[in-house]
Design a protein around this motif. Structure first.
Motif, PDB file in Angstrom:
ATOM      1  N   ASN A   7       0.820  -1.208   0.000  1.00 20.23           N
ATOM      2  CA  ASN A   7       0.000   0.000   0.000  1.00 20.23           C
ATOM      3  C   ASN A   7       0.857   1.262   0.000  1.00 20.23           C
ATOM      4  O   ASN A   7       1.967   1.269   0.509  1.00 20.23           O
ATOM      5  CB  ASN A   7      -0.913   0.034   1.223  1.00 20.23           C
ATOM      6  CG  ASN A   7      -1.945  -1.062   1.177  1.00 20.23           C
ATOM      7  OD1 ASN A   7      -2.355  -1.489   0.115  1.00 20.23           O
ATOM      8  ND2 ASN A   7      -2.369  -1.519   2.336  1.00 20.23           N
ATOM      9  N   ASP A  62      -8.577   4.974  -0.631  1.00 22.38           N
ATOM     10  CA  ASP A  62      -8.033   5.746  -1.732  1.00 22.38           C
ATOM     11  C   ASP A  62      -8.027   7.235  -1.368  1.00 22.38           C
ATOM     12  O   ASP A  62      -9.041   7.779  -0.936  1.00 22.38           O
ATOM     13  CB  ASP A  62      -8.881   5.518  -2.986  1.00 22.38           C
ATOM     14  CG  ASP A  62      -8.277   6.145  -4.207  1.00 22.38           C
ATOM     15  OD1 ASP A  62      -8.440   7.374  -4.375  1.00 22.38           O
ATOM     16  OD2 ASP A  62      -7.639   5.424  -4.999  1.00 22.38           O
ATOM     17  N   LYS A  69      -9.711   0.134  -0.905  1.00 25.33           N
ATOM     18  CA  LYS A  69      -8.963  -0.698  -1.845  1.00 25.33           C
ATOM     19  C   LYS A  69      -8.316  -1.821  -1.055  1.00 25.33           C
ATOM     20  O   LYS A  69      -7.515  -1.572  -0.155  1.00 25.33           O
ATOM     21  CB  LYS A  69      -7.874   0.109  -2.562  1.00 25.33           C
ATOM     22  CG  LYS A  69      -8.364   1.346  -3.262  1.00 25.33           C
ATOM     23  CD  LYS A  69      -9.183   1.023  -4.459  1.00 25.33           C
ATOM     24  CE  LYS A  69      -9.564   2.301  -5.195  1.00 25.33           C
ATOM     25  NZ  LYS A  69     -10.547   2.079  -6.216  1.00 25.33           N
TER      26      LYS A  69
END
Length: 80
Positions: A7, A62, A69
């Motif tokens: 991430n 996001d 996500k």
């Protein structure tokens, strides 16, 4: 729980929801790396005493549109 992620900025959000999408618990942690390399993360989440079904979301929100996500893992509360 523990896992690996890629991430942005190594942020990991773990959200436990009931079947209606209500948030029951949340944990935020960082992984050991991000974006190009899988980084390890580990955190603890307190599961409330209840029965029924829900979801465990693992990922990040996001920055542009606020959508989640990541993974949505079905969970069963209580029972055997």
């Amino acid at each position: 729980m523990s896992g690996y992620s890629r991430n942005f900025e190594a942020n990991n959000v773990i959200v436990l929801q009931d079947s209606a999408g209500n948030e029951l618990a949340r944990a935020v942690t960082t992984s050991t790396d991000y974006l190009k390399t899988w980084g390890a993360f580990s955190t603890t989440i307190i599961v409330p005493n209840r029965t029924g079904t829900g979801s465990l979301l693992v990922g990040d929100f996001d920055a542009q549109d606020g959508s989640f996500k990541g993974l949505a893992i079905p969970v069963q509360f209580g029972g055997s």
